[in-house]
Write an enzyme that holds these catalytic residues in place. Structure first.
Site: not given
Ligand code: 4NP
Length: 148
Positions: A3, A6, A8, A119
């Site tokens: 993501c 790094n 969540c 997100d």
């Protein structure tokens, strides 16, 4: 699992898939990384850790690192969470083989739809459960393909 930060989505995906493969005795190496350098060395976001624990997954000891070109050699598949992660990872690809390893993780449950794992970083608590549920379902599908 990749993501942006790094902290969540990708550490959660790492933890969920590791739990499932451990339970089933599937020998596979799983790791996660962020495309950015924002949170290198940090443990996952407190909200991610708390939500994961509530769902029976411990990601508290993971530490953020940045995605690197050699990851294309270390891993058979590179799952990204959204199209921005996809673009950032593809930018580092050296050849067609590298590019072919990169997949949007939700395409495993909604093929070719290119949906994003949202997100949760700037949102509320409920966003973390949404992310957990999406990744849990995606990892169930990944586990099935690993068993074949
Ligand atoms: P992640 O979430 O990519 O799921 O780890 C984020 C974490 C941090 C930031 C953005 C997204 N940030 O801008 O610091």
């Amino acid at each position: 699992m990749v993501c942006l930060g790094n902290i969540c989505r990708s550490p959660l995906a790492e933890g969920i898939l590791r739990d499932k493969t451990n339970k089933l005795g599937i020998p596979v190496f799983i790791d996660s990384a962020g495309t950015s350098n924002y949170h290198i060395g940090e443990h996952p976001d407190k909200r991610t850790v708390a939500n994961a624990l509530k769902n029976g997954v411990d990601v508290s000891k993971l530490k953020a690192r940045q995605f690197k070109v050699s990851d294309f050699d270390q891993f058979d598949t590179i799952f990204v969470m959204d199209s921005s992660n996809y673009a950032n990872v593809i930018e580092l690809a050296r050849n067609k083989k590298d590019i072919e390893k990169v997949e949007l993780i939700l395409n495993r449950i909604h093929p070719r739809s290119n949906m994003a794992v949202p997100d949760p970083y700037f949102g509320g608590e409920e966003g973390f459960q949404t992310v957990f549920d999406l990744l849990d379902t995606a990892c169930d599908t990944i586990v099935v393909t690993l068993q074949k």
